[in-house]
Design an enzyme around this catalytic site. Structure first.
Site, PDB file in Angstrom:
ATOM      1  N   ASN A  18      69.570  25.107  28.758  1.00 13.43           N
ATOM      2  CA  ASN A  18      69.447  26.368  28.002  1.00 13.43           C
ATOM      3  C   ASN A  18      70.812  26.826  27.502  1.00 13.43           C
ATOM      4  O   ASN A  18      71.759  26.917  28.279  1.00 13.43           O
ATOM      5  CB  ASN A  18      68.838  27.469  28.884  1.00 13.43           C
ATOM      6  CG  ASN A  18      67.390  27.189  29.228  1.00 13.43           C
ATOM      7  OD1 ASN A  18      66.630  26.754  28.375  1.00 13.43           O
ATOM      8  ND2 ASN A  18      67.018  27.422  30.472  1.00 13.43           N
ATOM      9  N   ASP A  19      70.893  27.103  26.224  1.00 14.30           N
ATOM     10  CA  ASP A  19      72.132  27.618  25.639  1.00 14.30           C
ATOM     11  C   ASP A  19      71.755  28.746  24.686  1.00 14.30           C
ATOM     12  O   ASP A  19      71.149  28.531  23.652  1.00 14.30           O
ATOM     13  CB  ASP A  19      72.876  26.508  24.887  1.00 14.30           C
ATOM     14  CG  ASP A  19      74.242  26.964  24.386  1.00 14.30           C
ATOM     15  OD1 ASP A  19      74.501  28.187  24.407  1.00 14.30           O
ATOM     16  OD2 ASP A  19      75.036  26.111  23.973  1.00 14.30           O
ATOM     17  N   PHE A  20      72.109  29.967  25.072  1.00 14.23           N
ATOM     18  CA  PHE A  20      71.788  31.137  24.270  1.00 14.23           C
ATOM     19  C   PHE A  20      72.922  31.500  23.324  1.00 14.23           C
ATOM     20  O   PHE A  20      73.000  32.626  22.833  1.00 14.23           O
ATOM     21  CB  PHE A  20      71.473  32.321  25.190  1.00 14.23           C
ATOM     22  CG  PHE A  20      70.259  32.107  26.065  1.00 14.23           C
ATOM     23  CD1 PHE A  20      68.996  32.344  25.570  1.00 14.23           C
ATOM     24  CD2 PHE A  20      70.400  31.647  27.360  1.00 14.23           C
ATOM     25  CE1 PHE A  20      67.872  32.148  26.370  1.00 14.23           C
ATOM     26  CE2 PHE A  20      69.289  31.444  28.166  1.00 14.23           C
ATOM     27  CZ  PHE A  20      68.027  31.694  27.668  1.00 14.23           C
ATOM     28  N   GLY A  21      73.812  30.538  23.086  1.00 14.69           N
ATOM     29  CA  GLY A  21      74.944  30.803  22.216  1.00 14.69           C
ATOM     30  C   GLY A  21      76.214  31.143  22.976  1.00 14.69           C
ATOM     31  O   GLY A  21      77.259  31.396  22.380  1.00 14.69           O
TER      32      GLY A  21
END
Length: 261
Positions: free
Chosen positions: A201-204
């Site tokens: 998961n990479d939310f930025g």
């Protein structure tokens, strides 16, 4: 999300909840809750098991079980990595609790139904799980090897077939009830799964460097599983009494699987 689509009426409720009942207005629960319950004191610590340490535990467990062990359907028993790891953890924790030899000790874990229910729509958004447990005497648990303990877990898991899940769902729909989990110094309860790709998961903000959980749903004996940052590794978050957690951290047999691999 599926429930958002249901609210907009773009997909039917039956797709998301295909078990032949409507729970949109709430099932007829009649439960009494007490506000005077006091959660026992506990602390938490994360133990990291490398891929190699898990491979070693799995090999040891399968060697102890042997090649001639079969299930009730005459299939060869194969102890999984997770079964071996949780058996090692269960034995180590109980070893450091100073319990009476003839007391029962329990390991509770969640069994998923998605792979067992072949008619379950892929779009179904809810949980399909059961909580099952393995029970052993303290003396039995401490005297046997990791393989024998893992074999007991394996038997319980193998007994939960798709037919068994369907019966469980039918009974629950006919008489729904809230899940009740009792807290005991003789019981461990595992949640989550190392199959969840937490580090994907990479939310930025960049790739996660560690996974931690909040304070909800925790008590003495709660074990939470996460995938490790390195492929094939597993992080175990253990919530235990301060005395047990401290003793576990000083247990050479337990820590050897972490430190030397």
């Amino acid at each position: 999300m599926a429930f958002s689509s249901v609210s907009r009426r773009t997909i039917p409720w039956s797709t998301v909840h295909p078990f032949g009942t409507s729970l949109t207005h709430g099932p007829p629960f009649q439960e009494n809750f007490h506000d005077d319950f006091v959660v026992p004191l506990f602390k938490e610590r994360v133990f990291h098991f490398s891929k190699q340490s898990i491979v070693t535990l799995k090999a040891r467990a399968n060697a102890e079980v042997g090649t001639g062990t079969t299930t009730t359907t005459n299939q060869m028993v194969q102890i999984s990595s997770l079964q071996a790891l949780l058996s090692h953890l269960w034995q180590s924790i109980i070893r450091n609790k100073n319990l009476e030899p003839n007391e029962d000790t329990h390991y509770c874990f969640i069994i998923g139904g998605r792979q067992r229910l072949h008619d379950l729509p892929q779009e179904y958004f809810g949980n399909v799980i059961k909580i099952q447990k393995v029970t052993m005497k303290v003396k039995q648990l401490l005297e046997q090897g990791v393989g024998s303990i893992a074999l007991e877990m394996n038997k319980v898991i193998a007994a939960n077939t798709g037919e068994d899940f369907n019966k469980f769902i039918e009974i629950w729909i006919a008489s729904p009830e809230l899940l009740k989990i009792s807290i005991s110094s003789r019981k461990l309860i595992t949640s989550s799964s190392p199959r969840f790709d937490m580090y994907g998961n990479d939310f930025g903000w960049g790739k996660p460097i560690a996974v931690r959980s909040g304070s909800a749903n925790k008590s003495d004996g709660k074990i939470t599983l996460y995938c490790g940052a390195e492929e094939g590794s597993i992080d175990i978050e253990a919530c235990l009494s301060p005395e047990t957690l401290n003793a576990l951290g000083n247990d050479e047999e337990f820590m050897d699987a972490i430190i030397t691999n």
